[in-house]
Motif scaffolding. Structure first.
Motif, PDB file in Angstrom:
ATOM      1  N   PRO A   1       7.546  -4.339  -9.670  1.00 52.05           N
ATOM      2  CA  PRO A   1       8.366  -3.476 -10.531  1.00 52.05           C
ATOM      3  C   PRO A   1       9.077  -4.294 -11.613  1.00 52.05           C
ATOM      4  O   PRO A   1       9.681  -5.326 -11.309  1.00 52.05           O
ATOM      5  N   LYS A   2       8.963  -3.814 -12.863  1.00 53.12           N
ATOM      6  CA  LYS A   2       9.523  -4.584 -14.002  1.00 53.12           C
ATOM      7  C   LYS A   2      11.048  -4.673 -13.912  1.00 53.12           C
ATOM      8  O   LYS A   2      11.728  -3.696 -13.651  1.00 53.12           O
ATOM      9  N   GLY A   3      11.537  -5.887 -14.130  1.00 49.82           N
ATOM     10  CA  GLY A   3      12.987  -6.100 -14.161  1.00 49.82           C
ATOM     11  C   GLY A   3      13.646  -6.003 -12.795  1.00 49.82           C
ATOM     12  O   GLY A   3      14.860  -5.977 -12.696  1.00 49.82           O
ATOM     13  N   GLY A   4      12.841  -5.938 -11.752  1.00 50.41           N
ATOM     14  CA  GLY A   4      13.411  -5.785 -10.414  1.00 50.41           C
ATOM     15  C   GLY A   4      13.565  -7.121  -9.703  1.00 50.41           C
ATOM     16  O   GLY A   4      13.563  -8.190 -10.327  1.00 50.41           O
ATOM     17  N   ASN A   5      13.696  -7.040  -8.400  1.00 49.82           N
ATOM     18  CA  ASN A   5      13.841  -8.224  -7.549  1.00 49.82           C
ATOM     19  C   ASN A   5      12.576  -9.086  -7.671  1.00 49.82           C
ATOM     20  O   ASN A   5      11.474  -8.601  -7.413  1.00 49.82           O
ATOM     21  N   PRO A   6      12.709 -10.347  -8.050  1.00 51.95           N
ATOM     22  CA  PRO A   6      11.502 -11.184  -8.196  1.00 51.95           C
ATOM     23  C   PRO A   6      10.759 -11.388  -6.871  1.00 51.95           C
ATOM     24  O   PRO A   6       9.575 -11.735  -6.873  1.00 51.95           O
ATOM     25  N   ASP A   7      11.445 -11.142  -5.761  1.00 53.36           N
ATOM     26  CA  ASP A   7      10.787 -11.290  -4.463  1.00 53.36           C
ATOM     27  C   ASP A   7      10.311  -9.942  -3.901  1.00 53.36           C
ATOM     28  O   ASP A   7       9.984  -9.849  -2.707  1.00 53.36           O
ATOM     29  N   SER A   8      10.242  -8.926  -4.776  1.00 54.47           N
ATOM     30  CA  SER A   8       9.740  -7.628  -4.316  1.00 54.47           C
ATOM     31  C   SER A   8       8.321  -7.776  -3.793  1.00 54.47           C
ATOM     32  O   SER A   8       7.527  -8.567  -4.317  1.00 54.47           O
ATOM     33  N   ASN A   9       7.990  -6.996  -2.785  1.00 51.36           N
ATOM     34  CA  ASN A   9       6.626  -7.021  -2.229  1.00 51.36           C
ATOM     35  C   ASN A   9       5.759  -5.914  -2.809  1.00 51.36           C
ATOM     36  O   ASN A   9       4.609  -5.760  -2.413  1.00 51.36           O
ATOM     37  N   THR A  10       6.349  -5.101  -3.709  1.00 46.57           N
ATOM     38  CA  THR A  10       5.651  -3.918  -4.232  1.00 46.57           C
ATOM     39  C   THR A  10       4.775  -4.280  -5.417  1.00 46.57           C
ATOM     40  O   THR A  10       5.142  -5.144  -6.218  1.00 46.57           O
ATOM     41  N   LEU A  11       3.635  -3.611  -5.512  1.00 44.73           N
ATOM     42  CA  LEU A  11       2.742  -3.818  -6.655  1.00 44.73           C
ATOM     43  C   LEU A  11       2.426  -2.475  -7.280  1.00 44.73           C
ATOM     44  O   LEU A  11       1.986  -1.551  -6.594  1.00 44.73           O
ATOM     45  N   ILE A  12       2.661  -2.389  -8.588  1.00 42.58           N
ATOM     46  CA  ILE A  12       2.485  -1.105  -9.272  1.00 42.58           C
ATOM     47  C   ILE A  12       1.422  -1.230 -10.366  1.00 42.58           C
ATOM     48  O   ILE A  12       1.435  -2.185 -11.147  1.00 42.58           O
ATOM     49  N   SER A  13       0.504  -0.277 -10.391  1.00 47.75           N
ATOM     50  CA  SER A  13      -0.435  -0.190 -11.519  1.00 47.75           C
ATOM     51  C   SER A  13      -0.388   1.250 -12.030  1.00 47.75           C
ATOM     52  O   SER A  13       0.372   2.070 -11.513  1.00 47.75           O
ATOM     53  N   ASP A  14      -1.230   1.583 -13.007  1.00 45.37           N
ATOM     54  CA  ASP A  14      -1.189   2.936 -13.585  1.00 45.37           C
ATOM     55  C   ASP A  14      -1.364   4.012 -12.510  1.00 45.37           C
ATOM     56  O   ASP A  14      -0.694   5.034 -12.527  1.00 45.37           O
ATOM     57  N   THR A  15      -2.288   3.781 -11.616  1.00 43.42           N
ATOM     58  CA  THR A  15      -2.642   4.807 -10.632  1.00 43.42           C
ATOM     59  C   THR A  15      -2.032   4.562  -9.264  1.00 43.42           C
ATOM     60  O   THR A  15      -1.698   5.499  -8.557  1.00 43.42           O
TER      61      THR A  15
END
Ligand code: ATP
Ligand code: 5RP
Length: 406
Positions: free
Chosen positions: A91-105
């Motif tokens: 997630p943009k601008g979020g926690n650099p250690d986030s485990n989440t991955l976001i794409s268009d779909t």
């Protein structure tokens, strides 16, 4: 005039159905809503401008991917995202250690984020992260359900760098939500939310070889510490993780090769794609002739094979009492472009054009497993998920028409 519950669709270009005591009514695309009287009569229609309206039936499809740590989940996710034509990022601008991955779909969330005990907490209580007592299944269920229903959630973050639980991050409902980790099929409530489920079943020998490759070669761990960590996790893995494979719609099983007698290097692999029959929107892949039992050595004029060669198998089988089709590949490709020869003999692969599997593999030739059955079957499962998603969306788009006919 009393207005009954009003619903809308949060993501664009999706539709939503509404049930009243008298009839099922249909919501609208593109953030528009209909209002309904409690008698079921349409009263007005307008653009949604925010407020208290929520969707009664979300359009997010949910995919579960289960595997032990270090068993190729991230690699699989990268292949899946690529099938949908994009790259995933945190997630943009979020926690650099986030485990989440976001794409268009797709949005991929890691179920480690539902650890209820941090690293110190687990140590104090003497439990591993695989133990259900170290995980919050109530919250996991509530949040996956909310996302499926089209409602954003504040999901916790487990920080793998610090071993602590960080402040939560906002997750909006995507078109496809992938929940990956140790327990996507452990809790029945979460399992029931899944539209499709996959289990990566890496045999102990291969898991060990991969761990050595990554943790010894790349992270500087000692052989002894790797062995000790695998041994320490094994009882909980056997008790809580492994049994989930019985619920999976597709299992990718990775075993040592049978082409080299007594091989213990774990470099050449025998990989099985076990596909459950009778799963809605999922037609298993087959080789040559659906339902037959086939053994195929494609090495000849069209495929370059150095020692120990390549062997395919296909046929019906039973898996935890379920009827399944199994496609198997033992060995590895010398030249990735020649995979097209194998691809052209497979059916029900849900490609959009001739050679799409080969193109995907060539595009990610540097990903682990691109030259063997792990890369091939992960790509195929990615294509089947795209197909499943497109069928569900098409069916939902048809539902309003069907309802108006009724
Ligand atoms: N198909 C494969 N063939 C060979 N090695 C592989 C394959 N898939 C994964 N590996 C090895 O396993 C390691 C872990 O892979 P990956 O990061 O995809 O797993 P993971 O399940 O996401 O791990 P973790 O949960 O620990 O982050 C890779 O660095 C690689 O060494
Ligand atoms: O099994 C795992 C899933 O990835 C991890 O071991 C678990 O999440 C704990 O993580 P860490 O070792 O970073 O505290």
């Amino acid at each position: 005039m009393a207005v009954c519950t009003v619903y809308t669709v949060q993501p664009l270009n999706t539709s939503c159905s509404i049930s009243t005591p008298t009839k099922t009514h249909i919501g609208f695309n593109q953030k528009q809503v209909f209002l309904f009287t409690n008698g079921g009569k349409k009263t007005s229609r307008g653009r949604f401008r925010g407020g208290e309206i929520t969707c009664s039936a979300g359009d997010t499809i949910v995919i579960g991917l289960a595997a032990d740590s270090g068993c190729g989940k991230s690699t699989f996710m990268r292949r899946l995202t690529s099938v949908f034509g994009g790259a995933a990022s945190p997630p943009k601008g979020g926690n650099p250690d986030s485990n989440t991955l976001i794409s268009d779909t797709t949005t991929v969330i890691c179920l480690d984020d539902y650890h209820s005990l941090d690293r110190t907490g687990r140590k104090e209580k003497g439990v591993t992260a695989l133990d259900p007592r170290a995980n919050d299944f109530d919250l996991m269920y509530q949040q996956v359900k909310a996302l499926k229903d089209g409602v954003a959630v504040e999901k916790p973050i487990y920080n793998h760098v610090s071993g602590l639980l960080d402040p939560p991050e906002l997750i909006k409902p995507p078109k496809i939500l992938v929940i990956e980790g140790l327990h996507p099929m452990y809790d029945q409530r979460v399992r029931d939310l899944l539209d499709f489920s996959i289990y990566l079943d890496i045999s102990n020998e291969v898991k060990f070889a991969w761990k050595i490759q990554r943790d010894m070669a790349e992270r500087g761990h000692s052989l002894e510490s790797i062995k000790a960590s695998i041994e320490a996790r094994k009882p909980d893995f056997d008790a809580y993780i492994d049994p989930q494979k019985q619920y999976a719609d597709a299992v990718i099983e990775v075993l040592p090769t049978r082409l080299i007698p007594d091989d213990n290097e774990g470099k050449v692999l025998r990989v099985k794609l076990i596909m459950k029959e009778g799963v809605k929107y999922f037609n298993p892949v087959y080789l040559f002739d659906e339902g037959s039992s086939i053994s195929w050595i494609p090495c000849g004029r069209k495929l370059t094979c150095s020692y120990p060669g390549i062997k395919f198998g296909y046929g019906p089988d039973a898996y935890f009492g379920h009827e399944v089709s199994v496609l198997e590949m033992d060995g590895q490709f010398d030249r990735l472009d020649e995979l097209i020869y194998v691809e052209s003999h497979l059916s029900n692969i849900s490609t959009k054009f001739y050679g799409e599997i080969t193109q995907q593999i060539l595009k990610h030739a540097d990903f682990p497993g691109s030259n063997n059955g792990t890369g091939l079957f992960q790509t195929i499962v990615g294509l089947k998920i795209r197909d499943l998603f497109e069928q569900i969306v098409a069916n939902k788009a048809l539902a309003p028409l069907e309802a108006t006919k009724a």
